[in-house]
Write a protein that holds these residues in place. Sequence first.
Motif, PDB file in Angstrom:
ATOM      1  N   HIS A  18       0.832  -1.045  -0.012  1.00 36.71           N
ATOM      2  CA  HIS A  18      -0.148   0.095  -0.162  1.00 36.71           C
ATOM      3  C   HIS A  18       0.869   1.256  -0.035  1.00 36.71           C
ATOM      4  CE1 HIS A  18      -2.507  -3.034   2.109  1.00 36.71           C
ATOM      5  NE2 HIS A  18      -3.484  -2.521   1.087  1.00 36.71           N
ATOM      6  N   ILE A  19       2.076   0.925   0.457  1.00 40.27           N
ATOM      7  CA  ILE A  19       3.179   2.209   0.428  1.00 40.27           C
ATOM      8  C   ILE A  19       3.202   2.756  -0.866  1.00 40.27           C
ATOM      9  CG2 ILE A  19       5.320   3.260   1.233  1.00 40.27           C
ATOM     10  CD1 ILE A  19       3.409   2.552   3.461  1.00 40.27           C
ATOM     11  N   VAL A  20       3.193   4.143  -1.159  1.00 41.65           N
ATOM     12  CA  VAL A  20       3.586   4.577  -2.371  1.00 41.65           C
ATOM     13  C   VAL A  20       4.346   6.101  -2.179  1.00 41.65           C
ATOM     14  CG1 VAL A  20       1.554   3.865  -3.649  1.00 41.65           C
ATOM     15  CG2 VAL A  20       1.344   6.149  -2.720  1.00 41.65           C
ATOM     16  N   ALA A  21       4.988   6.381  -2.941  1.00 45.69           N
ATOM     17  CA  ALA A  21       5.850   7.596  -2.766  1.00 45.69           C
ATOM     18  C   ALA A  21       5.697   8.653  -3.929  1.00 45.69           C
ATOM     19  CB  ALA A  21       7.356   7.248  -2.901  1.00 45.69           C
ATOM     20  N   ALA A  81       1.131  17.565  -5.015  1.00 46.86           N
ATOM     21  CA  ALA A  81       1.502  16.439  -4.303  1.00 46.86           C
ATOM     22  C   ALA A  81       0.653  16.126  -3.273  1.00 46.86           C
ATOM     23  CB  ALA A  81       2.956  16.598  -3.915  1.00 46.86           C
ATOM     24  N   VAL A  82       0.351  17.157  -2.292  1.00 43.96           N
ATOM     25  CA  VAL A  82      -0.300  16.889  -1.220  1.00 43.96           C
ATOM     26  C   VAL A  82      -1.770  16.233  -1.503  1.00 43.96           C
ATOM     27  CG1 VAL A  82      -1.009  17.609   1.124  1.00 43.96           C
ATOM     28  CG2 VAL A  82       1.376  18.138   0.232  1.00 43.96           C
ATOM     29  N   ALA A  83      -2.547  17.251  -2.412  1.00 41.04           N
ATOM     30  CA  ALA A  83      -3.798  16.817  -2.544  1.00 41.04           C
ATOM     31  C   ALA A  83      -3.991  15.502  -3.175  1.00 41.04           C
ATOM     32  CB  ALA A  83      -4.285  18.102  -3.129  1.00 41.04           C
ATOM     33  N   PRO A  96       0.338   7.080   1.142  1.00 42.65           N
ATOM     34  CA  PRO A  96       1.245   7.999   0.437  1.00 42.65           C
ATOM     35  C   PRO A  96       2.416   8.270   1.455  1.00 42.65           C
ATOM     36  CG  PRO A  96      -0.955   8.679  -0.161  1.00 42.65           C
ATOM     37  CD  PRO A  96      -0.843   7.834   0.865  1.00 42.65           C
ATOM     38  N   VAL A  97       3.707   8.156   0.928  1.00 47.69           N
ATOM     39  CA  VAL A  97       4.819   9.155   1.659  1.00 47.69           C
ATOM     40  C   VAL A  97       5.340  10.041   0.760  1.00 47.69           C
ATOM     41  CG1 VAL A  97       7.009   8.776   2.457  1.00 47.69           C
ATOM     42  CG2 VAL A  97       5.580   6.914   3.098  1.00 47.69           C
ATOM     43  N   VAL A  98       5.038  11.174   1.126  1.00 47.03           N
ATOM     44  CA  VAL A  98       5.328  12.375   0.349  1.00 47.03           C
ATOM     45  C   VAL A  98       6.620  13.173   1.086  1.00 47.03           C
ATOM     46  CG1 VAL A  98       4.681  14.795  -0.279  1.00 47.03           C
ATOM     47  CG2 VAL A  98       2.949  13.264   0.282  1.00 47.03           C
ATOM     48  N   ALA A  99       7.442  12.938   0.179  1.00 50.34           N
ATOM     49  CA  ALA A  99       9.178  13.369   0.628  1.00 50.34           C
ATOM     50  C   ALA A  99       9.432  14.829  -0.163  1.00 50.34           C
ATOM     51  CB  ALA A  99      10.158  12.520   0.347  1.00 50.34           C
ATOM     52  N   VAL A 100       9.458  15.882   0.786  1.00 48.83           N
ATOM     53  CA  VAL A 100       9.917  17.028   0.346  1.00 48.83           C
ATOM     54  C   VAL A 100      10.796  17.817   1.440  1.00 48.83           C
ATOM     55  CG1 VAL A 100       7.621  17.592  -0.729  1.00 48.83           C
ATOM     56  CG2 VAL A 100       7.994  18.112   1.427  1.00 48.83           C
ATOM     57  N   TYR A 101      11.548  18.655   0.955  1.00 51.57           N
ATOM     58  CA  TYR A 101      12.376  19.649   1.887  1.00 51.57           C
ATOM     59  C   TYR A 101      11.282  20.405   2.648  1.00 51.57           C
ATOM     60  CZ  TYR A 101      16.515  18.734  -0.804  1.00 51.57           C
ATOM     61  OH  TYR A 101      18.010  18.235  -1.280  1.00 51.57           O
ATOM     62  N   LEU A 132      -6.736  11.433   7.113  1.00 50.07           N
ATOM     63  CA  LEU A 132      -6.204  10.385   5.749  1.00 50.07           C
ATOM     64  C   LEU A 132      -4.676   9.836   6.524  1.00 50.07           C
ATOM     65  CD1 LEU A 132      -7.490  12.246   2.811  1.00 50.07           C
ATOM     66  CD2 LEU A 132      -8.270   9.983   4.045  1.00 50.07           C
ATOM     67  N   GLY A 133      -4.340   8.793   6.077  1.00 52.26           N
ATOM     68  CA  GLY A 133      -3.042   8.225   6.545  1.00 52.26           C
ATOM     69  C   GLY A 133      -2.187   8.763   5.316  1.00 52.26           C
ATOM     70  N   VAL A 134      -1.494   9.961   5.526  1.00 60.21           N
ATOM     71  CA  VAL A 134      -0.239  10.314   4.579  1.00 60.21           C
ATOM     72  C   VAL A 134       0.861  10.578   5.583  1.00 60.21           C
ATOM     73  CG1 VAL A 134       0.194  12.191   3.044  1.00 60.21           C
ATOM     74  CG2 VAL A 134      -2.137  11.347   2.845  1.00 60.21           C
ATOM     75  N   THR A 135       1.884  10.155   5.308  1.00 59.58           N
ATOM     76  CA  THR A 135       3.531  10.524   5.821  1.00 59.58           C
ATOM     77  C   THR A 135       3.938  11.397   5.020  1.00 59.58           C
ATOM     78  OG1 THR A 135       3.231   8.218   6.840  1.00 59.58           O
ATOM     79  CG2 THR A 135       5.283   9.466   6.731  1.00 59.58           C
ATOM     80  N   PHE A 136       4.386  12.484   5.707  1.00 62.00           N
ATOM     81  CA  PHE A 136       5.361  13.489   5.074  1.00 62.00           C
ATOM     82  C   PHE A 136       6.615  13.346   5.698  1.00 62.00           C
ATOM     83  CE2 PHE A 136       1.939  15.816   3.050  1.00 62.00           C
ATOM     84  CZ  PHE A 136       0.916  15.535   3.839  1.00 62.00           C
ATOM     85  N   VAL A 137       7.518  13.203   4.966  1.00 57.64           N
ATOM     86  CA  VAL A 137       9.043  13.224   5.022  1.00 57.64           C
ATOM     87  C   VAL A 137       9.693  14.320   5.010  1.00 57.64           C
ATOM     88  CG1 VAL A 137      10.970  11.816   4.854  1.00 57.64           C
ATOM     89  CG2 VAL A 137       9.117  10.389   5.019  1.00 57.64           C
ATOM     90  N   LEU A 138      10.074  15.109   5.902  1.00 56.05           N
ATOM     91  CA  LEU A 138      10.489  16.498   5.697  1.00 56.05           C
ATOM     92  C   LEU A 138      12.083  16.432   5.804  1.00 56.05           C
ATOM     93  CD1 LEU A 138       8.019  18.671   7.380  1.00 56.05           C
ATOM     94  CD2 LEU A 138       7.952  17.802   5.292  1.00 56.05           C
TER      95      LEU A 138
END
Length: 610
Positions: A307-310, A342-344, A356-361, A381-387
């Motif tokens: 289920h994990i997407v990037a 990206a987020v929406a 989703p894993v959203v990877a941004v600075y 919603l289960g969204v993970t942001f990697v900053l």
Amino acid sequence: MADESGVLDQITGPCDLKRLSPGELTRLAGEIRAELVAAVARYGGHLGSNLGVVELTIALHRVFDSPRDRLLFDTGHQAYVHKMLTGRRDLRRLRSRGGLSGYPCRAESEHDVLENSHASTALSYADGLAKAYRLSGEDRRVVAVVGDGALTGGMAWEALNNIGGAGDRPVIIVVNDNGRSYSPTAGGLADHLARLREGAPGRSGGRAPRPVFEELGVEYLGPVDGHDEAMVEAALRRARALGRPVLVHCVTTKGYGYPPAEDDPVERFHAPGRFDPATGRKTRASGRSWTEAFSAELVEIGAEDPHIVAITAAMLHPTGLAAFQAAFPERTYDVGIAEQHAVASAAGLALGGAHPVVAVYSTFLNRAFDQVLMDVALHRLGVTFVLDRAGITGDDGPSHNGMWDLSILQVVPGLRVAAPRDAARLRGLLREAVAVDDAPTVVRFPKGELPPETDPVAAVGAVDVLARDGTEDVLIVAVGPFAGLCLEVAERLGAQGVGVTVVDPRWVQPIDPAVTELAGRHRLVAVVEDNGRVGGVGDAVARLARDAGLPADVHTFGIPQRFLEHAPRTELLAEIGLRADDLAGVLGARLAGPRSKERETTTPILEGVR
Ligand SMILES: Cc1ncc(C[n+]2csc(CCOP(=O)(O)OP(=O)(O)O)c2C)c(N)n1
Ligand SMILES: CC(=O)[C@@H](O)[C@H](O)COP(=O)(O)O
Ligand SMILES: [Mg+2]
């Protein structure tokens, strides 16, 4: 730097360009490239983008009259040539304290306008400036140079809608189309530009497509060979004479003229770091980076959970998602420089059952705050942001520091923030984050190399205790990698006979009740965070202790509420007093002062804790 008898040496400002012969212009371009390579090799910065705009920038300054005409550089990372032609040819100490900024800087020159390094804003400024000159009656041209990558940002199209809709304001848009951001630019627009570049048939077959810009009311000139200075000049002169919105489509090569950059398959020496100019061999960092640790763990997680997407916003490699894409190409999305989308779209993916894993600075998430709040959090919603690049980055200047996320995210209901102190915590917290499917989660970490790992000496619930001595004089709440700094402070205070407890909450939002409880039992509380001092973790700890009626004396050590001039991170940390001696001095002085409250004489909370 260049031979003193060179052409560049005669250039003190744009006026000197206008009298050069074609041969001198060619020599000038070569000299500029040589100095760009030498400077970036030694001082770091952006090379590929600047090598690609040498002829374009020369032509701009020959056709237009800066600063009367305004030259805007979208993102601004490609403005080194502009600087060299406007009296700042000496790139020594580029991006160092007191040296030239790596972006346009109004304090440096009247020729500089746009200082914000966040992409896709230049067309909006151009629209605004053109409106202002229409009102004032000033006959000034506004020229916006925008990359094909920056053109994938939504704001650019909001501006095009306005520029084209007005139809009579003389805005000149120069698209610097090198087909790449870091990687090849993604999406339908990139395809359209490619068809225009190559004169290829449109999607419906037949003749070359009509440029989409014309449908919006913006005349199209091009494609133009962006490395043929005379051709670019001719196109710019036509655009200047039109007196209404026009777009010049310049086709360039990122890294042009320096084979190691032209041949760089990953990013065309976009931000190469230091390298050997003779060979192009980049200087490798000695230790493993935060980004690499994240990248490897996400691949592991992706293998375990389909289920994990990037999602990346045109920064697949810089954010560490390239390995995930290699392993799971169908589960990796590059949306272009389009963080809001990206987020929406991540919200859409989550609604559809993905995680989703959203990877941004960190600094670029600012732009998508509303989408985090109203599209992800509101719908739980289960969204993970990697900053990545959270905290002070330093030499990339004020708009690149990741110093706002812990503050702006404080107000998002249900959102949880983790700040790992080392690789082991990063791996664990990332797994905890992606396991949350009913709220947004955030994992933030800084630029650069991983610190040594610090194991806890105890735990209070989910809170790691890193040091304690039972006297409960000072509680230090360490946020993320500042744990190492906090342990140094504890040592210094301990040597003065001050009892210090150091805890790492790991999850810094919401604040763990154990932290509030501990805060209420210590004479003094210090929260140390690589974030702005206002509205971050420290303020949250103080507010919660107060709400609980606990008399906590909380002192937040963080980044002052101002924009930080470019300088190396270590120099900025010293400047703002975020070194162990600084913190120990402040805390020692506060302890030496009058007691802010009588402490209950009860058994210290940590006694006997496992
Ligand atoms: C809002 C935002 N997101 C991401 C970035 C990081 N970034 C800096 S330059 C760049 C690529 C720019 O590509 P393009 O506009 O085509 O310029 P080029 O480097 O090709 O000249 C990106 C993604 C940024 N500066 N701003
Ligand atoms: C201009 C821009 O936003 C990026 O190129 C950024 O400068 C890269 O930063 P890092 O070098 O930290 O990856
Ligand atoms: Mg580009």
